[in-house]
Enzyme design. Structure first.
Site, PDB file in Angstrom:
ATOM      1  N   ASP A 195       0.820  -1.206   0.000  1.00  0.00           N
ATOM      2  CA  ASP A 195       0.000   0.000   0.000  1.00  0.00           C
ATOM      3  C   ASP A 195       0.860   1.265   0.000  1.00  0.00           C
ATOM      4  OD1 ASP A 195      -2.336   1.432   0.022  1.00  0.00           O
ATOM      5  OD2 ASP A 195      -3.022   0.747   1.976  1.00  0.00           O
ATOM      6  N   ASP A 196       0.528   2.219  -0.883  1.00  0.00           N
ATOM      7  CA  ASP A 196       1.131   3.558  -0.891  1.00  0.00           C
ATOM      8  C   ASP A 196       2.635   3.548  -1.138  1.00  0.00           C
ATOM      9  OD1 ASP A 196      -1.408   4.404  -0.272  1.00  0.00           O
ATOM     10  OD2 ASP A 196      -0.858   5.551   1.498  1.00  0.00           O
ATOM     11  N   HIS A 207      -9.757  -3.333  -1.280  1.00  0.00           N
ATOM     12  CA  HIS A 207      -9.923  -2.383  -0.189  1.00  0.00           C
ATOM     13  C   HIS A 207     -10.935  -2.967   0.778  1.00  0.00           C
ATOM     14  CE1 HIS A 207      -9.351   1.556   1.604  1.00  0.00           C
ATOM     15  NE2 HIS A 207     -10.635   1.542   1.892  1.00  0.00           N
ATOM     16  N   CYS A 226      -6.654   4.071  -3.060  1.00  0.00           N
ATOM     17  CA  CYS A 226      -6.568   2.627  -2.831  1.00  0.00           C
ATOM     18  C   CYS A 226      -7.689   1.830  -3.502  1.00  0.00           C
ATOM     19  CB  CYS A 226      -6.571   2.342  -1.335  1.00  0.00           C
ATOM     20  SG  CYS A 226      -5.182   3.075  -0.440  1.00  0.00           S
ATOM     21  N   ASP A 260      -0.176  -0.136  -5.111  1.00  0.00           N
ATOM     22  CA  ASP A 260      -1.485   0.175  -5.684  1.00  0.00           C
ATOM     23  C   ASP A 260      -1.509   1.546  -6.349  1.00  0.00           C
ATOM     24  OD1 ASP A 260      -1.253   1.446  -3.228  1.00  0.00           O
ATOM     25  OD2 ASP A 260      -3.261   0.952  -2.533  1.00  0.00           O
ATOM     26  N   HIS A 261      -0.615   2.430  -5.964  1.00  0.00           N
ATOM     27  CA  HIS A 261      -0.473   3.745  -6.592  1.00  0.00           C
ATOM     28  C   HIS A 261       0.789   4.386  -6.046  1.00  0.00           C
ATOM     29  CE1 HIS A 261      -2.013   5.034  -2.731  1.00  0.00           C
ATOM     30  NE2 HIS A 261      -3.133   4.347  -2.950  1.00  0.00           N
TER      31      HIS A 261
END
Length: 617
Positions: free
Chosen positions: A46-47, A140, A84, A320-321
């Site tokens: 994540d992130d 999510h 997310c 995810d990004h």
């Protein structure tokens, strides 16, 4: 023994031995085939921004760097939405955000008309007889995945750390703790993944591990903070682009929700900077959280090697990004700039080790391409309704862009003011257009725009975070022709993908599976629907099970992890339509790999009596 008897026996064996040889050959052909089926280990972080040692940065992530040495590392990989849930709904369904209609943290993609029975990436493998397990943050969590992490996608009980909310206070944005590492949710998730690898190692598996950090709050064991000096460097470019439209800027409410940040009274507009000391704190803490996550990845990959599974398992590590750490004066995500949308992506395909190991791919790719890639690598026919493209040509030849390859990556971001920012990234440019958008109907009004952005990325080595987006050229007459060309790309992409409708009659596919070496080859056998469609509509009830949580390396958890509470979901299994518009899927039986023993027994039962007759001649 008489001459005639000897000749008869010789003739008998000359006939029987080829028959027995045929039986043996058939057994050998059947047996290894099932074992050769590639497994999948998907690790979603994540992130995580691509600011790792594997990408050339002075950041401590040795395990990801080691993986990169045997993987294809993608420098030009982009998400489709830098939040997310929209991003995960997109790459796990293989559909763009305008198709899933997921733009927030609440919308469940299966509630979108036409997508109730869409087949997710893990569900695709479930439908083919794989055992499919997940843990942590893949979809999510919460209402955005139906309250049960999209339970229909999995065959095994889904794992949630018992300490998931333990370190989630809004009091501080970061904290180095003295707790044992085994207390932290991501360490528990990694331990559970190790258990899943051990438990599922005797058959084909798809295992997905979702790690929460470095998502806010940045909380981790103290040892990881000690890896970095107090005076860590600030972002190279801390100023927003000149001539930027107002909609392009997000005031990072996610970070401002923490009390230590709120107390700074930072105004919500460009030019109101984070104090330098706090900026350094946040960057140092983010990198420490990243190093903590790197160790969890290393534990799992070490276990994969120990179990002897590495040579038959495709490994993907991805984020995810992207993420802002003061770049362009921004923090966190939910914008259309380069730091928001460029992601980490590494793929290790053992069958392509000769071509892809320790390689770097600069070609534009999208997270949307993950689904068709894993399907292709496993040897199945890629459903044509998927809106991404298989990356296997780039794994075969990482330095050459395949003929006919898409020339851009696309992302988007919805503002509460009722405007959607559509962004296209080519090798040389990023172009973003903010247009009026009705999120309920999905209608975009291209001629009602509220800002245009154009950034010059010529010469960008895909290593910068906002350095090439200092000046908006969206109003410069010098680049009018470039803007027209890129605007046309945006319109064409949306027209191609956003208007996809479920077919009136869904055709189904059956595949003739042939295997060569360790690769499966799938050829279409028919495009006619079966006379009777079989459903797998059983209620999937998951009760809590006790999972052992042994560690692969040092610092084993002090307690056994327990499975999260009972999760129940009733639904039908979808079968993938291969029609271009096939998003609504009919229900059909899973295409399972059955045991080779019944086939072998049949061959023996038929051929051995024949051999006996011949020998008794």
């Amino acid at each position: 023994m008489g001459i005639q008897t000897a000749m008869a026996m010789a003739w008998s064996w000359s006939v029987a031995l080829p028959l027995l040889s045929s039986v043996l050959s058939a057994l050998l052909a059947i047996g290894p085939a099932a074992a050769a089926t590639p497994n999948v280990l998907l690790i979603v972080i994540d992130d995580l921004r691509p600011e790792l040692s594997a990408y050339g940065y002075n950041q401590s992530s040795p395990n990801l760097a080691k993986l990169a040495q045997t993987s294809a590392l993608f420098r030009g990989a982009y998400c489709q939405y830098s939040v997310c849930s929209p991003s995960r709904a997109s790459f796990l369904t293989g559909l763009r955000p305008d198709t899933t209609r997921v733009y927030d943290l609440q919308t469940y993609f299966r509630n979108t008309p036409g997508l109730q029975d869409t087949v997710t990436l893990p569900q695709f493998f479930k439908n083919r007889g794989y055992r499919v397990a997940g843990g942590g943050k893949i979809f999510h969590q919460g209402v955005a995945s139906g309250g049960d992490n999209d339970g229909i996608s999995w065959t095994e009980p889904y794992y949630t750390s018992p300490n998931e909310r333990r370190f989630a206070s809004k009091a501080v944005s970061w904290e180095a703790r003295s707790n044992p590492e085994a207390d932290f949710p991501d360490a528990q998730i990694a331990s559970n993944t190790i258990t899943q690898l051990r438990d599922l190692s005797n058959g084909s598996f798809f295992i997905a591990m979702g790690l929460h950090k470095p998502h806010l709050p940045f909380v981790f064991p103290q040892a990881y903070l000690d890896l970095y000096p107090v005076d860590v460097p600030l972002a190279n470019n801390t100023s927003p682009p000149t001539d930027m439209p107002a909609l392009a800027w997000s005031s990072y409410p996610e970070l401002r929700a923490y009390q230590d940040i709120a107390s700074l009274n930072i105004l919500r507009r460009p030019g109101d900077w984070m104090p330098v000391d706090k900026a350094r704190e946040l960057r140092r803490a983010y990198w420490a959280a990243t190093s903590f996550v790197d160790n969890q990845v290393g534990r799992v990959l070490t276990e994969l090697e120990t179990l002897g599974l590495a040579q038959n398992t495709t490994v993907v590590v991805m984020s995810d990004h992207g993420y802002h750490l003061g770049d362009m004066g921004l923090w966190t995500k939910n914008n259309n700039f380069e730091p928001d949308n460029r992601v980490v992506l590494m793929i290790r395909d053992p069958s392509r080790a000769a071509s892809s190991a320790n390689s770097t791919v600069y070609t534009n790719v999208e997270l949307l391409d993950l689904y068709p890639t894993l399907v292709d690598v496993a040897g199945y026919t890629v459903p044509s309704y998927l809106q991404g493209k298989s990356l296997t040509p780039l794994l075969d030849n990482p330095t050459a862009t395949p003929a006919g390859w898409k020339n851009a990556s696309y992302s988007q971001s919805l503002r509460t003011e009722g405007y959607m920012g559509y962004s296209v990234r080519t090798d040389s440019w990023r172009f973003t257009k903010w247009i009026e958008y009705n999120a309920s109907s999905g209608q975009a009004f291209w001629d009602k725009n509220n800002g245009v952005e154009l950034y010059d990325h010529r010469g960008d080595p895909r290593t910068a975070f906002g350095d090439y987006e200092r000046a908006n050229l969206g109003q410069s007459s010098q680049y009018a022709a470039t803007r027209v060309q890129l605007d046309s790309l945006l319109r064409t992409q949306r027209a191609t993908n956003a208007t996809t409708q479920p077919p009136s009659q869904t055709t189904t596919q059956s595949s003739s599976l042939t295997r060569t070496g360790t690769q499966l080859r799938a050829t279409n056998a028919t495009t006619q629907p079966p006379s009777q469609t079989t459903t797998q509509s059983s209620s999937l009830t998951r009760t809590g099970t006790q999972l052992r949580a042994t560690n692969a390396t040092t610092q084993p958890p002090s307690q056994t992890m327990t499975q999260s509470s009972s999760q129940t979901r009733t639904g039908t299994q979808g079968v993938e339509s291969t029609t271009a518009a096939g998003i609504a899927h009919t229900t059909a039986s899973a295409q399972s790999r059955t045991s080779s023993f019944p086939q072998a027994a049949l061959l023996i039962a038929v051929l051995l009596p024949v051999a006996g007759i011949v020998l008794g001649h």
